[in-house]
Motif scaffolding. Structure first.
Motif, PDB file in Angstrom:
ATOM      1  N   ARG A 141      12.697   4.121 -14.666  1.00 27.75           N
ATOM      2  CA  ARG A 141      12.575   3.412 -13.390  1.00 27.75           C
ATOM      3  C   ARG A 141      13.950   3.211 -12.734  1.00 27.75           C
ATOM      4  O   ARG A 141      14.056   3.185 -11.509  1.00 27.75           O
ATOM      5  N   ARG A 142      14.994   3.085 -13.555  1.00 24.83           N
ATOM      6  CA  ARG A 142      16.353   2.988 -13.000  1.00 24.83           C
ATOM      7  C   ARG A 142      16.818   4.322 -12.415  1.00 24.83           C
ATOM      8  O   ARG A 142      17.651   4.363 -11.507  1.00 24.83           O
ATOM      9  N   THR A 169      14.773   6.645 -11.028  1.00 22.78           N
ATOM     10  CA  THR A 169      13.859   7.155  -9.998  1.00 22.78           C
ATOM     11  C   THR A 169      14.078   6.420  -8.682  1.00 22.78           C
ATOM     12  O   THR A 169      13.976   5.190  -8.621  1.00 22.78           O
ATOM     13  N   THR A 170      14.393   7.168  -7.638  1.00 22.97           N
ATOM     14  CA  THR A 170      14.570   6.573  -6.309  1.00 22.97           C
ATOM     15  C   THR A 170      13.272   6.670  -5.522  1.00 22.97           C
ATOM     16  O   THR A 170      12.443   7.565  -5.753  1.00 22.97           O
ATOM     17  N   THR A 175      16.305   2.306  -6.176  1.00 22.59           N
ATOM     18  CA  THR A 175      15.526   2.800  -7.311  1.00 22.59           C
ATOM     19  C   THR A 175      14.275   1.961  -7.495  1.00 22.59           C
ATOM     20  O   THR A 175      14.138   0.858  -6.946  1.00 22.59           O
TER      21      THR A 175
END
Length: 279
Positions: free
Chosen positions: A117-118, A120-121, A129
């Motif tokens: 999740r960090r 993925t933008t 993110t």
């Protein structure tokens, strides 16, 4: 002289000496010929063979019953659900908000899930993110929450999460219209926000359209896979309801809310915390 038979009777009257012929059955009688009825044609009446065929009344066409109109979903009234361990509630009340970057007392996300999740933008390389958003579900029966309730193995859950009972959690509920303020930055996804095939809608026009489609979709899993993300933080004042599994949890939450400036309704709703059954 009368001709007598041996029985002393007139021979013609003696059934033994002069038996009578058996009666002829009626069905065997020759048919009686009847004169054919005379057919007269009135000078005023056109013979049936010359008449124009009678006009039939036009058939009444019956229209097929109209299909019941599908209700138009009200996006603003759509509920959103944030599941958190009960031990995380005091920190939320202390800060007055749900913060995306805060470290929860009990974290149910695996390290791999948080890293994904960090990385993925939501709208391209220079955008925020997924980890910078507060996550909400669009259903209290979201797939990940059901996995946790069922004790299923899911790579997105930490090892500690598999040993936690669903009754240890609370569900913070709000509505789209409550959180969709002018300064709110909202993202809607059609699946796990860190999934490689998940689609994002990050503008007001696109997320509204995607949310409408998810609510209207005939596919039953549509809302169960989706996420509703809000950038940075969500004020606790936006929480309209807190769902709890039983009376003891309600009493504990009400006690925690005693010193809060905002006290949403606390509702006991066991189905939100029950182990899901197979269809």
């Amino acid at each position: 002289m009368i001709d007598e038979c041996i029985h002393g009777l007139d021979r013609e009257r003696c059934d033994a000496c002069s038996p009578k012929a058996p009666p002829t059955p009626a069905s065997a009688k020759a048919p009686v010929k009847r004169a054919a009825a005379r057919t007269t044609t009135s000078l005023r009446t056109t013979p049936s063979s010359l008449r124009a065929p009678a006009k039939k009344a036009p058939a009444t066409r019956r229209s097929a019953p109209a299909a019941p109109a599908k209700p138009v979903p009200n996006i603003g009234e759509q509920r959103i659900f944030h599941v958190t361990h009960a031990s995380n509630l005091p920190a939320i009340l202390a800060t007055g908000a749900l913060n995306a970057v805060s470290t929860p007392v009990v974290d149910v996300s695996s390290e791999e899930a948080r890293a994904a999740r960090r990385a993925t933008t939501v709208a391209g390389p220079d955008s925020a993110t997924v980890a910078e958003h507060v996550p909400f579900y669009l259903s209290p029966n979201a797939r990940l929450w059901e996995s946790m309730r069922a004790g299923s193995t899911d790579a997105r859950l930490s090892p500690a999460a598999h040993g936690l009972a669903a009754a240890e959690f609370v569900i913070l509920v709000s509505t789209v219209k409550t959180v969709a303020t002018d300064e709110a930055s909202i993202v809607v996804t059609d699946g796990d926000a860190a999934g490689p095939l998940t689609r994002f809608a990050a503008t007001d026009e696109t997320w509204t359209r995607l949310l409408y489609r998810l609510i209207s979709d005939d596919e039953p899993d549509a809302l169960l896979r989706a996420e509703f993300l809000i950038k940075d933080s969500v004020p606790f004042d936006s929480v309209t309801l807190i769902g709890v599994p039983h009376d003891r949890a309600r009493d504990a939450v009400k006690l925690a809310l005693a010193g809060s400036t905002h006290a949403p309704r606390v509702a006991v709703h066991p189905p939100w915390f029950a182990v899901p059954t197979e269809d």
